[in-house]
Motif scaffolding. Structure first.
Motif, PDB file in Angstrom:
ATOM      1  N   UNK A   1       0.819  -1.215   0.000  1.00 53.79           N
ATOM      2  CA  UNK A   1       0.000   0.000   0.000  1.00 53.79           C
ATOM      3  C   UNK A   1       0.855   1.269   0.000  1.00 53.79           C
ATOM      4  N   UNK A   2       2.090   1.140  -0.418  1.00 54.58           N
ATOM      5  CA  UNK A   2       3.013   2.277  -0.340  1.00 54.58           C
ATOM      6  C   UNK A   2       3.024   3.152  -1.586  1.00 54.58           C
ATOM      7  N   UNK A   3       2.223   2.793  -2.592  1.00 56.31           N
ATOM      8  CA  UNK A   3       2.199   3.548  -3.850  1.00 56.31           C
ATOM      9  C   UNK A   3       3.566   3.552  -4.525  1.00 56.31           C
ATOM     10  N   UNK A   4       4.276   2.437  -4.378  1.00 53.35           N
ATOM     11  CA  UNK A   4       5.581   2.325  -5.032  1.00 53.35           C
ATOM     12  C   UNK A   4       5.391   2.251  -6.543  1.00 53.35           C
ATOM     13  N   UNK A   5       6.289   2.845  -7.315  1.00 61.05           N
ATOM     14  CA  UNK A   5       6.206   2.722  -8.773  1.00 61.05           C
ATOM     15  C   UNK A   5       6.189   1.251  -9.191  1.00 61.05           C
ATOM     16  N   UNK A   6       5.434   0.944 -10.216  1.00 67.30           N
ATOM     17  CA  UNK A   6       5.250  -0.447 -10.627  1.00 67.30           C
ATOM     18  C   UNK A   6       6.576  -1.134 -10.931  1.00 67.30           C
ATOM     19  N   UNK A   7       7.477  -0.432 -11.593  1.00 64.53           N
ATOM     20  CA  UNK A   7       8.768  -1.010 -11.948  1.00 64.53           C
ATOM     21  C   UNK A   7       9.560  -1.381 -10.698  1.00 64.53           C
ATOM     22  N   UNK A   8       9.578  -0.468  -9.730  1.00 61.92           N
ATOM     23  CA  UNK A   8      10.282  -0.728  -8.476  1.00 61.92           C
ATOM     24  C   UNK A   8       9.628  -1.882  -7.728  1.00 61.92           C
ATOM     25  N   UNK A   9       8.305  -1.889  -7.686  1.00 61.57           N
ATOM     26  CA  UNK A   9       7.585  -2.937  -6.960  1.00 61.57           C
ATOM     27  C   UNK A   9       7.895  -4.314  -7.529  1.00 61.57           C
ATOM     28  N   UNK A  10       7.910  -4.431  -8.842  1.00 61.64           N
ATOM     29  CA  UNK A  10       8.170  -5.725  -9.478  1.00 61.64           C
ATOM     30  C   UNK A  10       9.596  -6.194  -9.207  1.00 61.64           C
ATOM     31  N   UNK A  11      10.551  -5.281  -9.272  1.00 60.87           N
ATOM     32  CA  UNK A  11      11.944  -5.651  -9.027  1.00 60.87           C
ATOM     33  C   UNK A  11      12.145  -6.116  -7.587  1.00 60.87           C
ATOM     34  N   UNK A  12      11.612  -5.348  -6.657  1.00 59.72           N
ATOM     35  CA  UNK A  12      11.769  -5.717  -5.251  1.00 59.72           C
ATOM     36  C   UNK A  12      11.030  -7.006  -4.929  1.00 59.72           C
ATOM     37  N   UNK A  13       9.861  -7.178  -5.524  1.00 58.46           N
ATOM     38  CA  UNK A  13       9.079  -8.385  -5.275  1.00 58.46           C
ATOM     39  C   UNK A  13       9.827  -9.627  -5.758  1.00 58.46           C
ATOM     40  N   UNK A  14      10.337  -9.564  -6.979  1.00 55.11           N
ATOM     41  CA  UNK A  14      11.054 -10.711  -7.537  1.00 55.11           C
ATOM     42  C   UNK A  14      12.315 -11.020  -6.731  1.00 55.11           C
ATOM     43  N   UNK A  15      13.048  -9.991  -6.364  1.00 54.52           N
ATOM     44  CA  UNK A  15      14.289 -10.185  -5.612  1.00 54.52           C
ATOM     45  C   UNK A  15      14.028 -10.799  -4.244  1.00 54.52           C
ATOM     46  N   UNK A  16      13.014 -10.301  -3.562  1.00 51.06           N
ATOM     47  CA  UNK A  16      12.741 -10.787  -2.209  1.00 51.06           C
ATOM     48  C   UNK A  16      12.109 -12.170  -2.197  1.00 51.06           C
ATOM     49  N   UNK A  17      11.314 -12.488  -3.211  1.00 50.49           N
ATOM     50  CA  UNK A  17      10.766 -13.846  -3.301  1.00 50.49           C
ATOM     51  C   UNK A  17      11.898 -14.850  -3.495  1.00 50.49           C
ATOM     52  N   UNK A  18      12.829 -14.513  -4.373  1.00 51.58           N
ATOM     53  CA  UNK A  18      13.975 -15.394  -4.607  1.00 51.58           C
ATOM     54  C   UNK A  18      14.796 -15.566  -3.334  1.00 51.58           C
ATOM     55  N   UNK A  19      15.045 -14.456  -2.637  1.00 53.24           N
ATOM     56  CA  UNK A  19      15.814 -14.532  -1.394  1.00 53.24           C
ATOM     57  C   UNK A  19      15.071 -15.343  -0.341  1.00 53.24           C
ATOM     58  N   UNK A  20      13.763 -15.149  -0.258  1.00 51.45           N
ATOM     59  CA  UNK A  20      12.965 -15.894   0.711  1.00 51.45           C
ATOM     60  C   UNK A  20      12.995 -17.391   0.458  1.00 51.45           C
ATOM     61  N   UNK A  21      12.890 -17.783  -0.804  1.00 51.46           N
ATOM     62  CA  UNK A  21      12.936 -19.209  -1.147  1.00 51.46           C
ATOM     63  C   UNK A  21      14.284 -19.819  -0.779  1.00 51.46           C
TER      64      UNK A  21
END
Length: 438
Positions: free
Chosen positions: A240-260
């Motif tokens: 809900x932070x209104x992050x730019x879509x490009x930033x959100x996708x990059x951070x999401x992908x990176x953190x999912x990979x790190x979490x796994x």
């Protein structure tokens, strides 16, 4: 200010508005209206002064405007949320009526102590209610740094409780490691309030580092429960932070990979450890009914005997049949004592409480305030849901208390509730920072 006449007009308006905190916002809004009117009148009036005068007359009586704005822009209390809190706090005394099994004290002794804790909680709520929460949004680096230092200090010098480092003592004053979660919650609300400033790969890496460092230290303590709450709270706030879509996708992908990677590593390296055996006991408690699977078997048995109206608060439960009946396993205890009917009502009350908090997040036009409420709602939701589902044998057993109901200090939750009420109280007197409301 474009005109001294405007200033005089605005002062008359705000003289009728009791909330001084709203004065700057009101003046800013009315100034824009006056300037727009003045510009339109300048096309017909021979001078700017006359156009300004015409604009003021067009606005109407300043005292009447002020009285109307006073009704709109004043602090408001969410009494529904307060009443729900009082009901939940009252329920917290029920598990103590018959005394705490195995500790040898009367129920009245623990009721007195719980009353003291709740009084302290109310004082904390009041303390967090009557200050300008917006002053916190630029202090994120201090909150984060303090939280990180406390975590590292806890890891190095903390006291072990039930196999995990949970508390520290600084200057003779004890601190539970949970305080770090509150500090990180404040820090990330400030970070996400400025999320659009993180617009380079170096800043992406900084966010990645800031996010995962506390999780890794929590797991080293080991305190998996706090790492779970932290992860879900920050993730929800980010959504809900209104992050730019490009930033959100990059951070999401990176953190999912790190979490796994972290989860897989934990599973591989924890074979044969306490964590692994507890996980196996949850999956199939029948394989170790007298060891790690005992609690799952006992909870299942107690709940099967509860019936719709329970066995009464003075029942045959003892410390062997249900340890921590007043804290971690307060929900199955209440169901066993008062029945499934009460359990359903309790779940509905908690659902109303959390839903009320969540809905309040979208009643403020301030992004930082919204993030605080959303994060706070998550910090209530995760422990409440986990505790109830754990008490039903659906989730693994972990040190998750039921907010404001489990016996003991609820200062952590009180501080969060105070901030949530603070945001609601000031929702009509802060300048909007969200252009489009969802």
């Amino acid at each position: 200010m474009s005109s001294s006449k405007f200033e005089e007009f605005l002062n008359k308006v705000t003289s009728k508005v009791k909330s001084k905190e709203a004065h700057s916002m009101i003046k800013k809004e009315l100034t824009n209206h006056l300037q727009e009117l003045s510009q339109s009148f300048q096309k017909r009036e021979p001078s700017k002064e006359e156009a300004d005068e015409q604009a003021i007359q067009e606005m109407g009586n300043p005292f009447t405007i002020g009285e109307n704005l006073n009704r709109l822009h004043k602090p408001k209390m969410d009494w529904v949320l307060v009443v729900l809190f009082i009901i939940i706090a009252a329920i917290s005394f029920l598990p103590l009526v018959g005394g705490i099994p195995g500790l040898g004290f009367s129920g009245f002794h623990f009721i007195e102590l719980q009353a003291i804790w709740l009084i302290l909680a109310v004082l904390v709520i009041i303390g967090f209610l009557f200050f300008d929460y917006q002053k916190l949004k630029n202090l994120w680096i201090y909150f984060y740094g303090t939280g990180l230092l406390l975590l590292l200090y806890t890891y190095s010098f903390g006291n072990m409780i039930n196999g995990a480092t949970r508390s520290i003592s600084i200057g003779g004053f004890p601190f539970d490691v949970t305080i770090t979660l509150f500090l990180f919650f404040l820090a990330w609300a400030g970070i996400f309030n400025k999320i659009k400033e993180f617009n380079s790969w170096k800043k992406y890496m900084l966010l990645f580092f800031l996010f995962w460092t506390p999780i890794l230290i929590y797991m080293m303590l080991p305190h998996f429960w706090l790492s779970i709450i932290y992860f879900l709270c920050i993730l929800t706030m980010f959504a809900f932070s209104h992050a730019p879509k490009k930033l959100a996708m990059k951070l999401l992908a990176t953190n999912i990979a790190a979490g796994l990677i972290i989860v897989i590593t934990m599973i591989i390296t924890s074979r044969g450890t306490f964590f692994f055996t507890r996980l196996l006991a949850f999956i199939n408690p029948d394989t170790d009914p007298y060891g790690d699977g005992y609690m799952y078997m006992m909870i299942r048995d107690l709940l099967s005997q509860a019936g719709w109206f329970g066995k009464g608060l003075y029942n045959d439960i003892n410390n062997e049949s249900l340890p921590a009946a007043h804290t971690d396993f307060v929900f199955p205890y209440l169901v066993y004592s008062l029945g499934w009917a009460f359990g359903i009502v309790l779940c509905l009350i908690l659902l109303l409480f959390i839903s009320r908090i969540a809905s309040n997040a979208f009643k403020t036009k301030d992004q930082f305030g919204r993030l605080l409420v959303i994060g706070g709602a998550t910090l209530f939701t995760v422990p409440a849901c986990w505790n109830i589902l754990m008490g039903l044998g659906i989730f693994p057993i972990i040190g998750a208390s039921l907010p404001f109901i489990s016996y003991g200090g609820d200062i952590f939750y009180a501080a969060i509730l105070g901030l949530i009420l603070n945001v609601y109280r000031r929702k009509d007197i802060v300048e909007p920072t969200i252009v489009k409301l969802e």
